[in-house]
Write a protein that holds these residues in place. Sequence first.
Motif, PDB file in Angstrom:
ATOM      1  N   TYR A   1      71.820  47.448  20.784  1.00  0.00           N
ATOM      2  CA  TYR A   1      71.159  46.226  21.261  1.00  0.00           C
ATOM      3  C   TYR A   1      70.409  45.537  20.123  1.00  0.00           C
ATOM      4  CZ  TYR A   1      69.014  42.921  24.383  1.00  0.00           C
ATOM      5  OH  TYR A   1      68.662  41.744  24.993  1.00  0.00           O
ATOM      6  N   TYR A   2      70.621  44.205  20.027  1.00  0.00           N
ATOM      7  CA  TYR A   2      69.945  43.380  19.023  1.00  0.00           C
ATOM      8  C   TYR A   2      69.005  42.408  19.727  1.00  0.00           C
ATOM      9  CZ  TYR A   2      73.745  45.119  16.090  1.00  0.00           C
ATOM     10  OH  TYR A   2      74.637  45.930  15.422  1.00  0.00           O
ATOM     11  N   HIS A   3      67.716  42.524  19.451  1.00  0.00           N
ATOM     12  CA  HIS A   3      66.741  41.655  20.122  1.00  0.00           C
ATOM     13  C   HIS A   3      66.804  40.221  19.589  1.00  0.00           C
ATOM     14  CE1 HIS A   3      63.755  41.170  16.859  1.00  0.00           C
ATOM     15  NE2 HIS A   3      63.994  42.432  16.534  1.00  0.00           N
TER      16      HIS A   3
ATOM     17  N   SER B   1      68.323  50.398  20.020  1.00  0.00           N
ATOM     18  CA  SER B   1      67.739  49.064  19.916  1.00  0.00           C
ATOM     19  C   SER B   1      67.301  48.843  18.468  1.00  0.00           C
ATOM     20  CB  SER B   1      66.539  48.950  20.869  1.00  0.00           C
ATOM     21  OG  SER B   1      65.991  47.651  20.848  1.00  0.00           O
TER      22      SER B   1
ATOM     23  N   SER C   1      71.830  44.983  10.572  1.00  0.00           N
ATOM     24  CA  SER C   1      72.588  45.204  11.809  1.00  0.00           C
ATOM     25  C   SER C   1      73.903  45.914  11.520  1.00  0.00           C
ATOM     26  CB  SER C   1      72.838  43.859  12.500  1.00  0.00           C
ATOM     27  OG  SER C   1      71.607  43.253  12.843  1.00  0.00           O
TER      28      SER C   1
ATOM     29  N   GLY D   1      73.040  41.618  23.027  1.00  0.00           N
ATOM     30  CA  GLY D   1      71.881  40.989  22.415  1.00  0.00           C
ATOM     31  C   GLY D   1      71.649  39.631  23.037  1.00  0.00           C
TER      32      GLY D   1
ATOM     33  N   GLY E   1      69.929  37.657  18.729  1.00  0.00           N
ATOM     34  CA  GLY E   1      70.658  38.932  18.788  1.00  0.00           C
ATOM     35  C   GLY E   1      72.118  38.735  19.127  1.00  0.00           C
TER      36      GLY E   1
END
Length: 317
Positions: A75-77, A108, A126, A159, A163
């Motif tokens: 997961y990318y915020h 995350s 990432s 995301g 994200g």
Amino acid sequence: METEVLYDLSPFARIFNDGRVERLWGTETVPPSLDKKTGVRSKDVALSSDSAVSARLYIPEAAIDSPQKLPVLVYYHGGCFIFETAWSPTYHNYLNALVAEANVIAVSVEYRRAPEDPLPAAYDDSWTTLKWVASHSTGNGPEERLNSHACLEKVFLAGDSAGANIIHNMGIRSGEEKLNGIEVAGIMMVHPYFWGNEPLPSETTEPEKRSFYEMLWRAANPMSPGCDDPLVNPGMDSRLSGLGWNKVLVCVAGKDVLKYRGWYYKETLSQSGWSGVVEVMETPGEDHVFHLSNPGCDNAGKLMKKLASFMTEDEEA
């Protein structure tokens, strides 16, 4: 030299010409925990001694003593590459709920942020995280919970906002640079942060609104040629047909200024010669990342169920 505001990104942040940043949003943090409401346990991990990137790992407590292997969600915020963190209560609570709903392990990602570390720092971090996850494929990676419990033949990426932009750019990179050790079964882009110099049909033409989004991009990536940069306008990317993901879910919100960019992404991706499947889910009457600001509303519940079912479709089939 007098200190002046270089970018006024209120209500989110202000960036000054001497390099100082005043973050006004997304600054609160919470520690990892066992969340009693969801039964999800979290811990923080540093990916390596020579990397600035770290992550918060989530796993259902019931899975820790079980031999069953679970799918992995990376997961990318969001936060325009400038504010918010993987440690914020907003993302911590959301990941606890999503992990419980989908019965997955989540990683995350805490990537470096602009302006101190302008793009491509967030993209590089990432990609480093994906390679770190893949390093567990032989069962002797640095994180025991992934060695013991991760099914790396079933990895998903999700995301929101910036994200989601990161996920697209990871897909372009994975189309050119093979990612060994994991199989990405699908990606979920929620309210993706894309833009462009020219308005799309129905998109806002208000100069103030358009200049704000341009300013956000300039603040995150000062070396960029502008909003037709393929990093933020995928329709300008000649490599789009080589996107490394085969199954894409794009979620948009009816009142979101960025909604048309999500639909345009589906259109350009479908017409590029790319061979995968892309689907759009639109939530009427809601604004950008409504599910994070109002996680208890009905539409946030429907969106979470959609994301969870996207990760379990093959199991249910």
